[in-house]
Design an enzyme around this catalytic site. Structure first.
Site, PDB file in Angstrom:
ATOM      1  N   TYR A  13       0.816  -1.211   0.000  1.00  0.00           N
ATOM      2  CA  TYR A  13       0.000   0.000   0.000  1.00  0.00           C
ATOM      3  C   TYR A  13       0.853   1.266   0.000  1.00  0.00           C
ATOM      4  O   TYR A  13       0.538   2.258  -0.646  1.00  0.00           O
ATOM      5  CB  TYR A  13      -0.881   0.047   1.254  1.00  0.00           C
ATOM      6  CG  TYR A  13      -2.057  -0.888   1.275  1.00  0.00           C
ATOM      7  CD1 TYR A  13      -3.038  -0.845   0.282  1.00  0.00           C
ATOM      8  CD2 TYR A  13      -2.222  -1.794   2.317  1.00  0.00           C
ATOM      9  CE1 TYR A  13      -4.137  -1.686   0.323  1.00  0.00           C
ATOM     10  CE2 TYR A  13      -3.326  -2.637   2.367  1.00  0.00           C
ATOM     11  CZ  TYR A  13      -4.284  -2.583   1.370  1.00  0.00           C
ATOM     12  OH  TYR A  13      -5.367  -3.407   1.412  1.00  0.00           O
TER      13      TYR A  13
ATOM     14  N   SER B 233      -1.881  -5.464  -7.191  1.00  0.00           N
ATOM     15  CA  SER B 233      -1.898  -4.507  -6.090  1.00  0.00           C
ATOM     16  C   SER B 233      -2.474  -5.151  -4.848  1.00  0.00           C
ATOM     17  O   SER B 233      -3.160  -6.180  -4.914  1.00  0.00           O
ATOM     18  CB  SER B 233      -2.744  -3.294  -6.459  1.00  0.00           C
ATOM     19  OG  SER B 233      -4.130  -3.635  -6.411  1.00  0.00           O
ATOM     20  N   ASP B 234      -2.226  -4.532  -3.705  1.00  0.00           N
ATOM     21  CA  ASP B 234      -2.966  -4.886  -2.505  1.00  0.00           C
ATOM     22  C   ASP B 234      -4.365  -4.295  -2.641  1.00  0.00           C
ATOM     23  O   ASP B 234      -4.617  -3.429  -3.470  1.00  0.00           O
ATOM     24  CB  ASP B 234      -2.252  -4.363  -1.259  1.00  0.00           C
ATOM     25  CG  ASP B 234      -2.585  -5.181  -0.013  1.00  0.00           C
ATOM     26  OD1 ASP B 234      -3.605  -5.903  -0.035  1.00  0.00           O
ATOM     27  OD2 ASP B 234      -1.842  -5.094   0.977  1.00  0.00           O
ATOM     28  N   TRP B 235      -5.270  -4.767  -1.821  1.00  0.00           N
ATOM     29  CA  TRP B 235      -6.697  -4.501  -1.999  1.00  0.00           C
ATOM     30  C   TRP B 235      -7.080  -3.040  -1.701  1.00  0.00           C
ATOM     31  O   TRP B 235      -6.789  -2.511  -0.632  1.00  0.00           O
ATOM     32  CB  TRP B 235      -7.492  -5.440  -1.104  1.00  0.00           C
ATOM     33  CG  TRP B 235      -7.904  -6.718  -1.776  1.00  0.00           C
ATOM     34  CD1 TRP B 235      -9.168  -7.246  -1.820  1.00  0.00           C
ATOM     35  CD2 TRP B 235      -7.088  -7.635  -2.502  1.00  0.00           C
ATOM     36  NE1 TRP B 235      -9.169  -8.437  -2.534  1.00  0.00           N
ATOM     37  CE2 TRP B 235      -7.911  -8.697  -2.963  1.00  0.00           C
ATOM     38  CE3 TRP B 235      -5.734  -7.674  -2.830  1.00  0.00           C
ATOM     39  CZ2 TRP B 235      -7.443  -9.765  -3.716  1.00  0.00           C
ATOM     40  CZ3 TRP B 235      -5.250  -8.740  -3.582  1.00  0.00           C
ATOM     41  CH2 TRP B 235      -6.098  -9.765  -4.015  1.00  0.00           C
TER      42      TRP B 235
END
Length: 775
Positions: free
Chosen positions: A687, A718-720
């Site tokens: 992030y 990507s991260d969420w």
């Protein structure tokens, strides 16, 4: 069976013997217990207080005997059929317990849970003098249990690091009334130990971590001597939080973190900086045993490229057990500041019976001892093996002092690899040197470098006959021509997350079913689905397969990563990887969002339980073993979070301000080891920002280092729900934005010339290639 049948139709076929389900099976539960046994660390054992006598009578203090924390909260949480607590573990061993005392804690914890409080988050209750006295009448032997709740999205505070007031009062009461006392630390990271290390009434202490489904029973196995502890710390434990070099700035700002300690993290700091070793309570690599070992006949030699080490380990005690051999390099002087020692190799012995010997064989690459010269002291932006002598310590912790007589000499400094300056700092205040002095940082104000996407896409061309992905797999069609039939909107669909199928709850990637339906069941499939792209599901980790609690499927909760690192046993980690992969496959999931291998920079990071170690070599080797195991079963492993996700506070926007050398040698080194040794099919970005740029938008990190220098060929996701810009992510080579994205925004960017079709297609192509490579 046709490729991707499971992904398309979610058939839930059992993979166990004779048609049985393998998810949460007895074999996997036994493996979880075995790993927990190997990861428990015996910190203290004066007067041979442990193991317990089989006829011992025990009074257990502390709510943690019932409020047992099996794992961390968030993506690392795993919902198993049960979680064996400490009280249950000792009861199963037939140990006589002070039931009136335990009943008090059981009633307290049960009432808290009924009131909606979470496991592990309960405060320590006050204990009455009367109950302490009754327990002391029952026995003179006590166990103190302490637990801490760890979670994604939140960090510890100084109060969490130390004992609470009620915990302090409880410890004081126990020390005043009992002769033999053992401490059990049910925590996901090393917290304060100063309260028991020099307390004479506390004879023994065990770090039992967050041990998974059978963690309480594994602790009882160790306490009773049925299993000899063989765990070793993968972090350094010191006398106070303030003794860590990163402590002063950990909560300086929510907006940034200044990595001013540079490469001096963990034992690199405490074994190098003058007088810092005085604060060490338990050194990196430390762990006691019920038996004793002799480390002898240490021999080293080299062939100019590798150094080979052999060492004879003999069990000289009365219990069967395992020892861990650790090899540290010790460079001399030079122009570039260096740690006093660095771990270069390790290996755990098999179980040795009393009197039995075993010769451990290890090796290390000489060029791996090179350091990155980001200041140009010898050769800027190069890994340099500096002129001088390199000695080696072979022992069982970083505090070992037996320096080998063997010396590897470098007559002239060698440029091992010439690279390009990438991800340099822009606002780093200062950097720590080996002599303990801080010097101003050299920062840059240049623009980020840009990189070619590496792919030239054909213009959109509608095919006379629709080509499907299986045609590409079977060699009937060319990938470039296949991609050419996708509209820009179709390509945009491939670079974003997709809704859940079946029991998945973490979304997936690939095909999107855009459906026009009627009540009669007539459906028309459009876009990506028309081209035969399956939608493959992802699941969280890294302590097992995380399914939604309400779906009714219980999986195996394995020990957390910090505990697996404490096993120092890559074989058992790989075995766990295979077991997790089979549970993932049986439940029709294709992608596992793990392992997590960020560095334990500071003990307050709330996600340390998910990460392996303060040392990138240990973290990299453990992660590589896990990825080997997972991918050997056809499941995609996704090492995360790339990179510098070492703090959870404001993790979506916080800027990790770090030197290029520290980034390369500490914070991405574990990823480099994992990528090169196990070739993961995907990686997840973090992030946070790195020197002012979001990790998922960072071309220098993703295209320059990951793909360019390391040769990574897989998918980057990507991260969420991060805060980065999707167009910038695509240009940087972050292939898929999770869990969703706006197709119109991407198409508009192409129409306005902010993004090329080739850049978009390059990400889509890597998505398709990952799907093709899956089973």
């Amino acid at each position: 069976m046709e490729k991707w049948t499971r992904a398309k139709y979610q058939p839930c076929l059992p993979l166990g013997d004779n048609g049985s389900r393998i998810t949460g099976c007895d074999r996997h539960i036994a493996l979880s217990r075995k790993a927990a046994q190997e990861g428990i660390v015996l910190l203290k054992n004066e007067n041979k207080n442990l193991p317990l006598d089989k006829n011992a009578k025990i009074a257990i203090f502390g709510k943690a005997q019932f409020d047992y924390v099996q794992g961390g909260n968030g993506s690392g949480n795993v919902f198993g059929a049960y979680a064996r607590n400490i009280y249950e573990g000792l009861k199963l061993k037939g140990i006589a317990l002070c039931e009136e005392l335990s009943a008090y804690y059981h009633t307290y914890t049960s009432n808290c849970y009924q009131n909606g409080e979470w496991v592990g988050r309960l405060t320590e209750p006050e204990i009455s003098d009367e109950l302490v006295e009754k327990a002391a009448e029952f026995t003179d032997t006590a166990i103190i249990t302490i637990s801490r709740f760890s979670t994604e999205g939140g960090d510890f505070t100084n109060d969490d690091y130390y004992l609470s007031d009620n915990e302090t009062k409880m410890v004081k009461a126990v020390c005043e009334n009992f002769k033999h006392i053992t401490v059990l630390l049910n925590t996901g990271a090393m917290l304060d130990t100063s309260w028991f290390v020099n307390e004479p009434n506390i004879e023994s202490a065990l770090q039992i971590w967050l041990g998974g489904i059978e963690g309480g029973l594994a602790a009882a196995d160790i306490l009773t001597g049925e299993v000899n502890p063989s765990g070793k710390l993968s972090d350094t434990c010191v006398d106070s939080f303030d003794s860590y070099p990163s402590s002063a700035g950990f909560y300086e700002s929510d907006d940034y973190v200044q990595y001013t300690e540079d490469i001096f993290v963990g034992y690199r700091y405490f074994d190098t900086i003058p007088k810092a070793d005085k604060s060490v309570v338990y050194p990196f690599g430390y762990g006691l045993s019920y038996t004793s070992f002799d480390i002898a006949d240490v021999k080293l030699c080299d062939n100019g490229e590798q150094i080979f080490i052999s060492v004879k380990v003999t069990n000289t005690g009365e219990y069967s057990g395992k020892e861990v051999i650790q090899v540290y390099s010790c460079p001399s002087g030079g122009e570039i500041t260096k740690p006093k020692k660095e771990l270069r190799a390790f290996k755990k012995t098999p179980l040795l019976e009393p009197g039995e010997s075993y010769t451990v064989m290890l090796s290390l690459n000489i060029d791996d001892m090179a350091v990155y010269d980001d200041l140009g002291q010898i050769q800027k932006s190069a890994y340099v093996l500096e002129k001088g002598e390199y000695r080696f310590i072979v022992g069982n912790s970083s505090a070992s002092t037996n320096i080998s007589e063997y010396v590897f000499r470098v007559s002239e400094s060698k440029i091992v690899k010439q690279l390009t300056e990438l991800c340099p700092p822009r606002e780093l205040r200062e950097r720590l040197n080996a002599d303990g002095r801080y010097t101003p940082s050299v920062n840059t104000n240049r623009e980020q470098l840009t990189f070619d996407c590496g792919y030239t896409a054909l213009d959109y061309q509608k095919a006379d006959e629709t080509i499907v992905l299986s045609d590409v797999v079977e060699g009937k069609a060319d990938m470039d021509r296949y991609i050419a039939q996708f509209t820009d909107a179709d390509l945009a669909e491939l670079v974003k997350g997709q809704p859940n199928l079946g029991i998945a709850n973490t979304c997936g990637i690939g095909g999107a079913r855009i459906i026009n339906g009627t009540d009669e069941g007539v459906y028309t499939f459009k876009g990506v689905d028309k081209h035969g792209v399956p939608r493959v599901m992802a699941a969280d980790g890294p302590a097992g397969l995380r399914l939604h609690k309400g779906c009714g499927i219980y999986t195996t909760a394995f020990p957390v990563a910090a505990m697996l690192a404490a096993t120092w046993n890559v074989d058992i980690v790989e075995e766990i990887g295979k077991a997790i992969a089979l549970e993932i496959k049986e439940n029709n999931i294709s992608i596992w969002l793990a392992p997590a291998l960020n560095i334990h920079r500071n003990p307050l990071c709330g996600r340390n339980y998910e990460y392996y170690s303060e040392d990138p070599f240990v973290a990299g080797k453990m992660a590589a073993a896990m990825v080997h195991g997972v991918q050997s079963c056809g499941i995609v492993a996704v090492p995360k979070h790339f990179a510098c996700n070492n703090k959870e506070t404001n993790r979506f926007e916080s800027d990790s301000v770090v030197s290029e050398r520290a980034l390369r040698e500490i914070y991405i080194k574990a990823f480099e080891i994992c990528v090169k040794e196990s070739k993961p099919q995907a990686i997840m970005t973090a992030y946070n920002k790195i020197n002012g740029t979001f990790a998922s938008e960072n071309e220098e990190l993703l295209m320059g280092i990951l793909r360019g220098e390391w040769g990574f060929q897989g998918l980057v996701m990507s991260d969420w729900a991060n805060k980065a810009d999707h167009v910038k992510e695509i240009k940087a080579g972050n292939d898929v934005r999770m869990p969703d994205a706006d197709n119109a925004y991407i198409v508009e960017a192409i129409e306005k010339g902010k993004l090329s079709r080739s850049e978009l297609a390059a990400c889509a192509k890597r998505t398709l290639e990952m799907i093709i490579d899956m089973e």
